[in-house]
Design an enzyme around this catalytic site. Structure first.
Site, PDB file in Angstrom:
ATOM      1  N   ASP A   1      -5.673   7.148   9.388  1.00  9.51           N
ATOM      2  CA  ASP A   1      -5.685   5.830  10.043  1.00  9.51           C
ATOM      3  C   ASP A   1      -4.460   5.609  10.923  1.00  9.51           C
ATOM      4  OD1 ASP A   1      -3.661   5.368   8.217  1.00  9.51           O
ATOM      5  OD2 ASP A   1      -4.566   3.578   7.343  1.00  9.51           O
TER       6      ASP A   1
ATOM      7  N   HIS B   1      -0.898   4.504   7.460  1.00 16.42           N
ATOM      8  CA  HIS B   1      -0.351   4.835   6.152  1.00 16.42           C
ATOM      9  C   HIS B   1       0.127   6.286   6.131  1.00 16.42           C
ATOM     10  CE1 HIS B   1      -2.977   1.353   5.269  1.00 16.42           C
ATOM     11  NE2 HIS B   1      -2.007   1.048   4.426  1.00 16.42           N
TER      12      HIS B   1
ATOM     13  N   SER C   1       0.810  -1.217   0.000  1.00 22.94           N
ATOM     14  CA  SER C   1       0.000   0.000   0.000  1.00 22.94           C
ATOM     15  C   SER C   1       0.844   1.267   0.000  1.00 22.94           C
ATOM     16  CB  SER C   1      -0.948   0.005   1.207  1.00 22.94           C
ATOM     17  OG  SER C   1      -0.224  -0.151   2.420  1.00 22.94           O
TER      18      SER C   1
END
Length: 304
Positions: free
Chosen positions: A242, A245, A79
């Site tokens: 979050d 990330h 990611s």
């Protein structure tokens, strides 16, 4: 007491003591595992998935107004490489890196993102399989490892798949840059002592990744040393909502850390292509039958 009975009693007492000690050790290990399991569940609840599982599509030609054929750049990994958490495509890792690389090299850069959110090192194989057979990138950047740590993948397995990916990319003619696993000790949602453990594991993986990259002919970039302290010291600015990330600023700093190695890789790739007597157009690789969508107006002005 007769000597035989005394020895027998002593032996029985010793065996009982050893059994008790073994039981105590097992109990401590079990309790420790239960604690870490509970802490992992806490971390998952705290982080959640507020960003979803789809990253922005930043694939296009960046700085198209510059002279020359585009430099072909491909990103593989998880990611972080995919840019999850960025609000605009020019804020993704690929967008940041491609735009800055074009400015530094004074040539357009065509970005292709093969990275997939949630990937581990074994998934690099599928990402490479998904590239068109005739695709010849100048530069490949791999950033992977965080999920290997959180999913407890053996380091030897991670290293094997990274090595295979590098070799396959080099067979396509690409120069490869590996951004090593970030230090997961900066993740505030992960409680202690689990955070110290994942920090140690991520550092160990990063060391093995760097060694693997060098042996396979790639250039490693130590993300822990280059940007790790920023994520520790400024988590509110460096992480997205979050807290797992990177934020747009986090991606910017990460791209800045990767940029010098990516430009060196581009220089090597272009020089090698110019020396190749079989290359009809040495600086422009053959295009895929599935070209990247180049239509976008968000290529004006300086990087933010």
């Amino acid at each position: 007491m007769p000597r035989a009975r005394l020895l027998g009693a002593a032996g029985a007492a010793g065996a009982a003591g050893a059994a008790g000690a073994a039981a105590a050790v097992v109990g401590v290990v079990f309790a420790g595992r239960m604690l870490l399991t509970r802490q992992a569940a806490i971390a998952r609840r705290r982080i959640g998935k507020p960003l979803g599982e789809e990253s922005l599509d930043a694939d296009r030609v960046w700085r198209r107004a510059l002279d020359g054929a585009p430099i072909e750049l491909v990103l593989l990994g998880d990611s972080l490489a995919a840019g999850l958490g960025a609000a605009r495509r020019k804020e993704t890792l690929g967008g940041r890196l491609a735009k800055a690389m074009a400015g530094r090299m004074h040539r357009p850069v065509r970005l292709r993102t093969a990275a997939v959110v949630g990937s581990e090192s074994p998934d690099l194989e599928a990402q490479l399989d998904g590239l068109p057979a005739d695709y010849r990138p100048h530069v490949a950047v791999i950033v992977v490892g965080g999920n290997d740590v959180t999913h407890r993948l053996p380091v030897s397995v991670s290293a094997h798949h990274l090595n295979q990916a590098i070799r396959r990319l080099r067979e396509r003619g690409a120069e490869v840059v590996v951004g090593t696993c970030p230090d997961l000790g900066s993740l505030r949602p992960v409680p202690q002592p689990l955070r110290r453990i994942v920090s140690s594991l991520s550092r160990r993986l990063a060391e093995v990744q760097a060694e693997t990259a060098r042996h396979a002919g790639a250039e490693p970039v130590d993300l822990r040393r280059s940007v790790g302290r920023m994520f520790f010291d400024e988590p509110e600015q460096m992480f997205s909502l979050d807290r797992f990330h990177p934020s747009p600023l986090g991606y910017r700093r990460t791209a800045e850390a990767l940029l010098p190695a990516a430009c060196r890789a581009a220089d090597r790739a272009l020089a090698s292509a110019r020396r190749s007597p079989s290359a009809a157009n040495p600086t422009e690789p053959p295009q895929s039958q599935h070209p990247i969508d180049d239509t976008d107006g968000d290529d004006r002005g300086a990087d933010e």
